[in-house]
Design an enzyme around this catalytic site. Structure first.
Site, mmCIF file in Angstrom:
data_model
loop_
_atom_site.group_PDB
_atom_site.id
_atom_site.type_symbol
_atom_site.label_atom_id
_atom_site.label_comp_id
_atom_site.label_asym_id
_atom_site.label_seq_id
_atom_site.Cartn_x
_atom_site.Cartn_y
_atom_site.Cartn_z
ATOM 1 N N ARG A 187 37.105 28.672 39.549
ATOM 2 C CA ARG A 187 36.550 29.585 40.553
ATOM 3 C C ARG A 187 35.449 30.448 39.953
ATOM 4 N NH1 ARG A 187 36.094 35.510 41.079
ATOM 5 N NH2 ARG A 187 36.063 36.001 43.326
ATOM 6 N N VAL A 188 34.379 30.629 40.723
ATOM 7 C CA VAL A 188 33.283 31.513 40.348
ATOM 8 C C VAL A 188 33.023 32.456 41.514
ATOM 9 C CG1 VAL A 188 30.817 31.664 39.793
ATOM 10 C CG2 VAL A 188 32.228 29.853 38.786
ATOM 11 N N THR B 96 34.448 43.705 37.528
ATOM 12 C CA THR B 96 33.067 43.680 37.051
ATOM 13 C C THR B 96 32.543 44.998 36.510
ATOM 14 O OG1 THR B 96 32.328 43.950 39.356
ATOM 15 C CG2 THR B 96 32.019 41.841 38.426
ATOM 16 N N THR C 166 30.336 44.842 43.485
ATOM 17 C CA THR C 166 31.641 44.735 42.845
ATOM 18 C C THR C 166 32.677 44.464 43.919
ATOM 19 O OG1 THR C 166 33.201 45.835 41.339
ATOM 20 C CG2 THR C 166 32.144 47.204 42.993
ATOM 21 N N GLY C 167 33.811 43.908 43.522
ATOM 22 C CA GLY C 167 34.859 43.617 44.495
ATOM 23 C C GLY C 167 35.122 42.132 44.616
ATOM 24 N N LEU C 168 35.701 41.733 45.723
ATOM 25 C CA LEU C 168 36.064 40.331 45.928
ATOM 26 C C LEU C 168 34.813 39.525 46.260
ATOM 27 C CD1 LEU C 168 38.426 38.398 45.905
ATOM 28 C CD2 LEU C 168 38.764 38.845 48.334
ATOM 29 N N GLY C 169 34.396 38.721 45.289
ATOM 30 C CA GLY C 169 33.085 38.099 45.331
ATOM 31 C C GLY C 169 32.829 37.157 46.473
ATOM 32 N N ASP D 185 30.840 36.249 42.838
ATOM 33 C CA ASP D 185 29.455 36.623 43.111
ATOM 34 C C ASP D 185 28.687 37.089 41.880
ATOM 35 O OD1 ASP D 185 31.209 39.009 43.205
ATOM 36 O OD2 ASP D 185 29.335 40.068 43.549
#
Length: 327
Positions: free
Chosen positions: A215-216, A187, A238-241, A218
């Site tokens: 897949r969606v 992101t 940011t990162g693994l949503g 955050d």
């Protein structure tokens, strides 16, 4: 005797006046001095935020709105084919399809979002159109694509040769264990405070590489990947949503700031909540938060070492390494 009474009365009132003046002077001296608001200012996630901030600054330095600045800023990253996690050139899902997510929020808490959008390079601007031109907050999938085309956005192939090659290489083993850290920037989130003292934010991504089709994360979810309260502050993630969604990260941090926490401390508490609630998971994933308060103070915090963010103001332009829970 009368003269003596007049003298004593006069002395008492004179003393009270001096004492009162003294207390008044002491009260004024002890009142905390408010720091001047640092504005305009823009901050964004990761090293690609440096170039994005420059574009946002063109708007802010001309006394433009923060919402216009963040839109223009993240468009720079969306248009970069060498960035593998945002816009054109983003890594595809496991079916080889590039799908994009984005959201935007202004000072009036108006917001727009798109998710699972295909063939449109600038999802942030489509999200802006959702905010400005519809009664809705989020459009997804085919409906989002149709809306974008109706609004004049050009369709194009977002899968670059470089990203396609990476996907085909992944297909050989099909190992899916997303570790989003400094090696795999996920992101761009951007928040800004404009010359009028108003806050806005934007967030855009192509999501986790090799994700399941549909897949969606955050990034397009108001309250998770982005939240703005013009009375308090603006936050992006940011990162693994999945783990940002589970704690409603951006909204949580704004509420912690409402309670009086500084941006850095509020981000830290959100990270610590993930660590505490998911002790078996956090060591293998990265999440970072970035916050900007109404008075121009900023702060960030991440689970692991490696998250950095870019800052741009009248007297500052730099990339800063965020503090972290565990390296």
């Amino acid at each position: 005797m009368a003269d003596r009474r007049k003298f004593l009365k006069s002395s008492i009132f004179s003393g009270l006046a001096v004492t009162t003046a003294g207390f008044s002077s002491m009260a004024c001296a002890s009142e905390p001095q408010k720091k001047p608001v640092k504005k305009p200012i823009v901050i964004s996630t990761w090293n690609h935020g440096l170039d994005a901030n420059k574009s946002a600054w063109q708007v802010l330095s001309a006394k433009g709105r923060a919402v216009d600045a963040v839109e223009q800023g993240v468009r720079v990253t969306e248009a970069d084919p060498n960035n593998a996690t945002v816009g054109i050139g983003g890594f595809p899902d496991r079916d080889g399809v590039v799908t994009l997510d984005a959201c935007i929020m202004d000072e009036f808490e108006n917001c727009g979002s798109v998710a699972f959008l295909q063939n449109i390079k600038h999802p942030i601007s489509v999200a802006r159109k959702v905010m400005d031109d519809t009664p809705h907050v989020m459009l997804v999938g085919e409906g989002a694509r149709q809306f974008a085309v109706e609004k004049g956005f050009k369709e194009e192939n977002l899968l670059t040769e470089k990203s396609e090659k990476a996907w085909k290489n992944w297909l050989k083993n099909q190992d899916y264990k997303p570790k989003i850290n400094i090696e795999n920037h996920d992101t761009i989130g951007m928040v800004a405070l404009d010359d009028a003292g108003n806050l806005s934010g934007a967030c855009t991504t192509s999501g986790a590489a090799w994700k399941m089709h549909g897949r969606v994360g955050d990034s397009p979810i108001i309250g998770a990947g982005l939240y703005v309260d013009n009375e308090i502050g603006a936050v992006t993630a940011t990162g693994l949503g999945e783990f940002v969604i589970k704690i409603c990260g951006a909204h949580m941090i704004v509420e912690l700031m409402r309670q009086g926490l500084a941006p850095r401390e509020a981000c830290k508490q959100a990270v610590e909540r993930i660590v505490r609630k998911y002790p078996d998971n956090y060591k293998d994933l990265q999440v970072g938060f970035l916050a900007l308060s109404k008075d121009g103070e900023y702060g960030a915090y991440a689970i692991h070492k490696g998250f950095n963010f870019a800052v741009k103001s009248e007297d500052q332009e730099e990339l800063i390494n965020a503090e972290y829970y565990q390296g």
